[in-house]
Structure formats: structure tokens, C-alpha cells
Design a protein around this motif. Structure first.
Motif, PDB file in Angstrom:
ATOM      1  N   GLY A   1       0.832  -1.189   0.000  1.00 55.51           N
ATOM      2  CA  GLY A   1       0.000   0.000   0.000  1.00 55.51           C
ATOM      3  C   GLY A   1       0.865   1.236   0.000  1.00 55.51           C
ATOM      4  O   GLY A   1       2.033   1.176   0.401  1.00 55.51           O
ATOM      5  N   PRO A   2       0.327   2.349  -0.448  1.00 56.33           N
ATOM      6  CA  PRO A   2       1.131   3.561  -0.556  1.00 56.33           C
ATOM      7  C   PRO A   2       1.411   4.158   0.810  1.00 56.33           C
ATOM      8  O   PRO A   2       0.573   4.066   1.706  1.00 56.33           O
ATOM      9  CB  PRO A   2       0.245   4.488  -1.376  1.00 56.33           C
ATOM     10  CG  PRO A   2      -1.141   4.061  -1.023  1.00 56.33           C
ATOM     11  CD  PRO A   2      -1.067   2.568  -0.823  1.00 56.33           C
ATOM     12  N   PRO A   3       2.564   4.783   0.979  1.00 56.97           N
ATOM     13  CA  PRO A   3       2.860   5.444   2.260  1.00 56.97           C
ATOM     14  C   PRO A   3       2.055   6.710   2.464  1.00 56.97           C
ATOM     15  O   PRO A   3       2.083   7.301   3.530  1.00 56.97           O
ATOM     16  CB  PRO A   3       4.362   5.720   2.168  1.00 56.97           C
ATOM     17  CG  PRO A   3       4.655   5.756   0.711  1.00 56.97           C
ATOM     18  CD  PRO A   3       3.688   4.809   0.052  1.00 56.97           C
TER      19      PRO A   3
ATOM     20  N   GLY B   1      -1.684   8.956   0.718  1.00 56.82           N
ATOM     21  CA  GLY B   1      -2.734   8.963  -0.278  1.00 56.82           C
ATOM     22  C   GLY B   1      -3.723   7.830  -0.093  1.00 56.82           C
ATOM     23  O   GLY B   1      -3.650   7.063   0.855  1.00 56.82           O
ATOM     24  N   ASN B   2      -4.624   7.719  -1.004  1.00 51.80           N
ATOM     25  CA  ASN B   2      -5.745   6.811  -0.868  1.00 51.80           C
ATOM     26  C   ASN B   2      -5.661   5.592  -1.773  1.00 51.80           C
ATOM     27  O   ASN B   2      -6.618   4.841  -1.880  1.00 51.80           O
ATOM     28  CB  ASN B   2      -7.057   7.533  -1.174  1.00 51.80           C
ATOM     29  CG  ASN B   2      -7.358   8.596  -0.143  1.00 51.80           C
ATOM     30  OD1 ASN B   2      -6.856   8.534   0.970  1.00 51.80           O
ATOM     31  ND2 ASN B   2      -8.140   9.570  -0.517  1.00 51.80           N
TER      32      ASN B   2
ATOM     33  N   PRO C   1      -5.445   2.045  -2.857  1.00 50.09           N
ATOM     34  CA  PRO C   1      -5.731   0.897  -2.002  1.00 50.09           C
ATOM     35  C   PRO C   1      -4.635  -0.158  -2.047  1.00 50.09           C
ATOM     36  O   PRO C   1      -3.671  -0.050  -2.788  1.00 50.09           O
ATOM     37  CB  PRO C   1      -7.014   0.350  -2.618  1.00 50.09           C
ATOM     38  CG  PRO C   1      -6.888   0.705  -4.067  1.00 50.09           C
ATOM     39  CD  PRO C   1      -6.214   2.036  -4.089  1.00 50.09           C
ATOM     40  N   LEU C   2      -4.816  -1.169  -1.239  1.00 49.90           N
ATOM     41  CA  LEU C   2      -3.867  -2.269  -1.195  1.00 49.90           C
ATOM     42  C   LEU C   2      -3.859  -3.025  -2.519  1.00 49.90           C
ATOM     43  O   LEU C   2      -4.895  -3.213  -3.155  1.00 49.90           O
ATOM     44  CB  LEU C   2      -4.213  -3.231  -0.069  1.00 49.90           C
ATOM     45  CG  LEU C   2      -4.123  -2.698   1.356  1.00 49.90           C
ATOM     46  CD1 LEU C   2      -4.475  -3.796   2.338  1.00 49.90           C
ATOM     47  CD2 LEU C   2      -2.746  -2.146   1.647  1.00 49.90           C
TER      48      LEU C   2
ATOM     49  N   PHE D   1      -2.687  -6.726  -3.876  1.00 49.28           N
ATOM     50  CA  PHE D   1      -2.355  -8.045  -3.363  1.00 49.28           C
ATOM     51  C   PHE D   1      -1.621  -8.876  -4.407  1.00 49.28           C
ATOM     52  O   PHE D   1      -1.849  -8.739  -5.617  1.00 49.28           O
ATOM     53  CB  PHE D   1      -3.631  -8.800  -2.967  1.00 49.28           C
ATOM     54  CG  PHE D   1      -4.275  -8.314  -1.709  1.00 49.28           C
ATOM     55  CD1 PHE D   1      -5.141  -7.234  -1.727  1.00 49.28           C
ATOM     56  CD2 PHE D   1      -4.022  -8.944  -0.501  1.00 49.28           C
ATOM     57  CE1 PHE D   1      -5.747  -6.786  -0.556  1.00 49.28           C
ATOM     58  CE2 PHE D   1      -4.627  -8.509   0.669  1.00 49.28           C
ATOM     59  CZ  PHE D   1      -5.486  -7.426   0.638  1.00 49.28           C
TER      60      PHE D   1
END
Lengths: 115, 114
Positions: free
Chosen positions: B94-96, B98-99, B101-102, B104
């Protein structure tokens, strides 16, 4: 406390029908995300809602829509079902915000089968 | 684009043996890293996460993972596997900020034999 609850657990539909899947987040959690998990694959992001507003959308067609209610529960709607929509649909909730450092708690999913 | 690769589709280990599940990622910056486990018919449970700091992170159920920036890897390990560890394991990034999303990986299925 109850975890994330999803209903129904299993659903069988035919092509062209529509379906509504429901999710209740953990009490106090304000963010809900939806994922599609096709057999043999990892979950793929569909939508994220926070405080009843859409905050993210994955690469899914417009047949997929969702909403979040004032009590933070959520619905995922899929219209004009295709065979390829057969999957496990997972809902995840998190306490605050949409940043990825917010731990996501997953429900057990709804298994959707399209005939 | 962000991506996660789990090279092993299926791994079989003997009960009591050690385990290492591999995860490589492609990301513009150092992402947040996660390992989830999924038992049959159930949702995903978070095993551990890495945000920053010590590159060796401890999780639940005796699992640990090591972040190696130079190798873009975040491998999951357990010194002694129990039969109840048989499940599907997913690595996610996931980004460090911002929005976004994950994202997989496709998962590694772990079988445990006596």
C-alpha cells in the motif's frame, strides 16, 4: 465485539441478473472497502468509502456500484451479471480514513456463483 | 504501476519444519507492506505489517517477515510450522500516503504434512 459481517454468505444468480451484497463494519469503523477475489487470485480492489463518500474506485466496469449508509454499513451492487463475476466478494473495514496504514479487518465474504 | 509477485503458487512443508514464503514488489517508493492469511471459506486475517523502522517485524501466530529494500522483498518466515498453518498467504503493498488501495499478490497456498 462482532467483526465485519457480510450477507448473504452464498448466492447463486444467472447471467443478466443483478445482485446486492451487504456489509456491516466493525462498530466504530467509518471506512469500508470492497474487494473481488476470483478463484486462485488475490483480492482485487473495487471500491472504498469513508464517511459515506466514495474515496476510491478500482478498474471495474460501471455495472459495479456501491454506497455507504449513515450507520457506515455498505452495499455493493452488480448489474447485468456475467459469468466472470463469479467470485468471493470481500468487505473490509477500518477505523479512520483511507490511508493504507489503517489496518483493514476483513469479513468472511460472499461467494457469488453465476450460472 | 504497483505490483506484487509471490513466485510460489503452492508449498508443502512437514510439520515442525521451517517456512519461508517469498514476496517481491514493484513500487515507486518504499510502500507499506503486509502479509495476510486466509483459511478456507474465510476472509483475510492480518499477520503482520511493515511501515518503517526495524526491517524485521514480528506478527501473530509466531510469524515474522524481513523487509529488504535492495531486493524489493518482504519474505514471511516461521521457524516451526504447525498443521493449523495450512492456508493461503497473501502479500500486499500500500502507498505510504494517499488513498491508493492495497495491491495483493496472487497468493501462496501452504500445505502441511505430518
Amino acid at each position: 465485539d462482532a467483526g465485519v459481517t457480510q450477507s448473504p454468505t452464498h448466492l447463486i444468480k444467472t447471467r443478466g441478473q443483478h445482485v446486492t451484497l451487504r456489509c456491516s463494519p466493525i462498530s466504530g469503523h467509518k471506512s469500508v472497502s470492497w474487494y473481488q477475489q476470483v478463484l486462485g487470485q488475490g483480492p482485487q480492489f473495487i471500491f472504498q468509502y469513508y464517511e459515506k463518500e466514495e474515496r476510491g474506485r478500482g478498474n471495474f466496469p460501471d455495472r459495479f456500484s456501491a454506497r455507504q449508509f449513515p450507520n457506515y454499513s455498505s452495499e455493493l451492487n452488480v448489474n447485468a451479471l456475467l459469468l466472470g463475476d463469479s467470485a468471493l466478494y470481500l468487505c473490509a473495514s477500518s477505523l479512520e480514513g483511507t490511508a493504507s496504514n489503517q489496518p483493514q479487518h476483513f469479513g468472511d465474504g460472499t461467494r457469488l456463483s453465476i450460472l | 504501476a504497483q505490483s506484487v509477485t509471490q513466485p510460489d503458487i503452492h508449498i508443502t512443508v512437514s510439520e515442525g519444519a521451517s517456512l519461508e514464503l517469498r514476496c517481491n514488489y514493484s513500487y515507486g517508493a518504499t510502500p507499506y507492506l503486509f502479509w495476510y492469511v486466509q483459511s478456507p471459506g474465510q476472509g483475510l486475517q492480518l499477520l503482520l505489517k511493515y511501515f518503517s523502522g526495524d526491517t524485521l517485524v514480528q506478527g501473530i501466530k509466531g510469524f515474522e517477515a524481513e523487509f529488504k529494500r535492495s531486493q524489493s522483498s518482504f519474505n514471511l518466515r516461521k521457524p516451526s510450522v504447525h498443521w493449523s498453518d495450512a492456508a493461503e498467504y497473501f502479500c500486499a503493498v500500500g502507498p505510504p500516503s494517499g488513498n491508493t488501495p492495497l495491491v495483493f499478490g496472487k497468493g501462496t497456498r501452504l500445505s502441511v504434512i505430518a
